[in-house]
Design a protein around this motif. Structure first.
Motif, PDB file in Angstrom:
ATOM      1  N   THR A  77       0.851  -1.111   0.023  1.00  0.00           N
ATOM      2  CA  THR A  77      -0.113  -0.096  -0.085  1.00  0.00           C
ATOM      3  C   THR A  77       0.831   1.295  -0.092  1.00  0.00           C
ATOM      4  O   THR A  77       2.013   1.201   0.074  1.00  0.00           O
ATOM      5  CB  THR A  77      -1.006   0.034   1.165  1.00  0.00           C
ATOM      6  N   ASP A  78       0.299   2.468   0.010  1.00  0.00           N
ATOM      7  CA  ASP A  78       1.020   3.677   0.117  1.00  0.00           C
ATOM      8  C   ASP A  78       1.482   3.937   1.281  1.00  0.00           C
ATOM      9  O   ASP A  78       2.004   5.204   1.704  1.00  0.00           O
ATOM     10  CB  ASP A  78       0.195   4.687  -0.529  1.00  0.00           C
ATOM     11  N   LEU A 104       9.823  12.606   2.809  1.00  0.00           N
ATOM     12  CA  LEU A 104       8.571  12.111   1.843  1.00  0.00           C
ATOM     13  C   LEU A 104       7.428  12.623   1.985  1.00  0.00           C
ATOM     14  O   LEU A 104       7.052  12.960   3.195  1.00  0.00           O
ATOM     15  CB  LEU A 104       8.577  10.586   1.901  1.00  0.00           C
ATOM     16  N   ASN A 105       6.633  12.840   0.930  1.00  0.00           N
ATOM     17  CA  ASN A 105       5.163  13.357   1.027  1.00  0.00           C
ATOM     18  C   ASN A 105       4.377  12.589  -0.094  1.00  0.00           C
ATOM     19  O   ASN A 105       4.914  11.600  -0.514  1.00  0.00           O
ATOM     20  CB  ASN A 105       5.441  14.975   0.668  1.00  0.00           C
ATOM     21  N   GLU A 106       3.331  12.787  -0.153  1.00  0.00           N
ATOM     22  CA  GLU A 106       2.284  12.276  -1.194  1.00  0.00           C
ATOM     23  C   GLU A 106       2.912  12.033  -2.499  1.00  0.00           C
ATOM     24  O   GLU A 106       2.712  11.224  -3.225  1.00  0.00           O
ATOM     25  CB  GLU A 106       0.933  12.927  -1.157  1.00  0.00           C
ATOM     26  N   ARG A 161      -4.003   4.160  -1.363  1.00  0.00           N
ATOM     27  CA  ARG A 161      -3.677   3.510  -2.785  1.00  0.00           C
ATOM     28  C   ARG A 161      -3.217   1.904  -2.350  1.00  0.00           C
ATOM     29  O   ARG A 161      -2.550   1.798  -1.233  1.00  0.00           O
ATOM     30  CB  ARG A 161      -2.447   3.946  -3.355  1.00  0.00           C
ATOM     31  N   VAL A 162      -3.623   0.820  -2.997  1.00  0.00           N
ATOM     32  CA  VAL A 162      -3.370  -0.333  -2.643  1.00  0.00           C
ATOM     33  C   VAL A 162      -2.727  -1.045  -4.018  1.00  0.00           C
ATOM     34  O   VAL A 162      -3.226  -1.008  -5.293  1.00  0.00           O
ATOM     35  CB  VAL A 162      -4.555  -1.187  -2.267  1.00  0.00           C
ATOM     36  N   GLY A 163      -1.407  -1.758  -3.775  1.00  0.00           N
ATOM     37  CA  GLY A 163      -0.763  -2.254  -4.732  1.00  0.00           C
ATOM     38  C   GLY A 163      -1.311  -3.170  -5.857  1.00  0.00           C
ATOM     39  O   GLY A 163      -1.270  -2.868  -7.082  1.00  0.00           O
ATOM     40  N   PHE A 196       3.704   0.491  -5.119  1.00  0.00           N
ATOM     41  CA  PHE A 196       2.221   0.360  -4.963  1.00  0.00           C
ATOM     42  C   PHE A 196       1.390   1.022  -6.207  1.00  0.00           C
ATOM     43  O   PHE A 196       0.152   0.849  -6.125  1.00  0.00           O
ATOM     44  CB  PHE A 196       1.684   0.659  -3.652  1.00  0.00           C
ATOM     45  N   GLN A 197       1.992   1.197  -7.302  1.00  0.00           N
ATOM     46  CA  GLN A 197       1.529   2.152  -8.088  1.00  0.00           C
ATOM     47  C   GLN A 197       0.960   1.258  -9.502  1.00  0.00           C
ATOM     48  O   GLN A 197       0.534   1.641 -10.574  1.00  0.00           O
ATOM     49  CB  GLN A 197       2.239   3.448  -8.707  1.00  0.00           C
TER      50      GLN A 197
END
Length: 274
Positions: free
Chosen positions: A153-154, A191-193, A262-264, A202-203
């Motif tokens: 996931t993210d 790190l940020n979004e 977000r889910v891989g 995960f993208q």
């Protein structure tokens, strides 16, 4: 990507590939040991390989908490393959992985050559076999790392923990240790979004493309928090999984029930690649 970054990625990944097989060669006697003892014998070599991977990818790990006692089931949140070299570099261990990891370039071939326990959650019989293998590994004193969310996931939340692997800890009467993995900085910047996907996988991006891009960066700061072990006797797998999920939420500093954005596997299906 600049020429300097391309060269950095090339030399790092080449070193990682060659060094990985040297580690496998140095542990050939362990790889050839019959099961279930093979899991215990290969654990130090997996840790050595993970340390090599962390160095080659510029991963710097900050650890909080005590390392797990031998023969523990360590359960953590999951954001991608960097989790493997980050957490695995801390202590001798073996991993539980999704069955499709066998297809990953480099990582999959190395995992298959060692003592990784592959879980096929889409096949009931294979799932039962995976639980039995984890149980036997724990019984001989191997520390097993699992990611019970079942996919990456993210990192913005946790998916509900799947309970299967916890049955192995119940059966083996093994301690369970929660762990939280947080990616903190990339090349010295928080790190940020917008940059989280440069480290986490995960993208749905092609594996090698992501690996090369990450290898081109200078360094990644990772924070790992290890909780206190829960000692046996355990109640049942569902209660144990619920406890572990709550502990990982606490270690991450997230409100219980927070789900990731977000889910891989979903992202992979959207993009048609994994």
């Amino acid at each position: 990507m600049s020429e300097e970054n391309r060269l950095r990625a090339f030399w790092r990944l080449q070193t990682f590939a060659v060094g990985s097989w040297l580690v496998v060669g140095s542990g050939l006697h362990a790889v050839l040991t019959p099961f279930p003892r093979r899991w215990q014998k290969t654990a130090p070599y997996i840790c050595r390989w993970a340390r090599l991977g962390a160095r080659c990818l510029g991963v710097r790990v900050r650890v909080e908490g005590q390392l797990p006692p031998p023969g523990s089931l360590v359960v953590a949140n999951h954001q991608g393959y960097v989790d493997i070299v980050s957490l695995g570099s801390l202590f001798p261990c073996i991993f539980v992985a999704r069955h499709d990891m066998r297809r990953w370039p480099l990582f999959g071939q190395l995992a298959a050559s060692g003592a990784t326990i592959f879980f096929n959650r889409d096949n009931k019989r294979a799932g039962v076999r995976g639980v039995a293998q984890v149980r036997e590994a724990l019984k001989v004193g191997a520390t097993v790392i699992a990611f019970p969310e079942g996919t990456s996931t993210d990192g913005s939340g946790l998916l509900p923990f799947r309970t299967g692997v916890f049955q192995a800890a119940v059966d083996a009467q093994a301690p369970v240790v929660p762990a939280a993995i947080r990616y903190l900085e990339l090349d010295g910047k928080p790190l940020n979004e917008g940059t989280r996907s440069l480290v986490g996988w995960f993208q749905g991006e092609a594996f090698l493309k992501h690996l090369v891009r990450l290898g081109s960066r200078r360094h990644v700061e990772v924070g790992i928090r290890l909780g206190e072990p829960r000692w046996p006797p355990h109640p049942d797998r569902r209660e144990l999984a619920a406890w572990a999920e709550g502990e990982v939420f606490r270690l991450l500093g997230l409100p219980p029930g927070t789900r990731p954005r977000r889910v891989g596997r979903e992202a992979a299906q959207e993009r048609g690649a994994l």
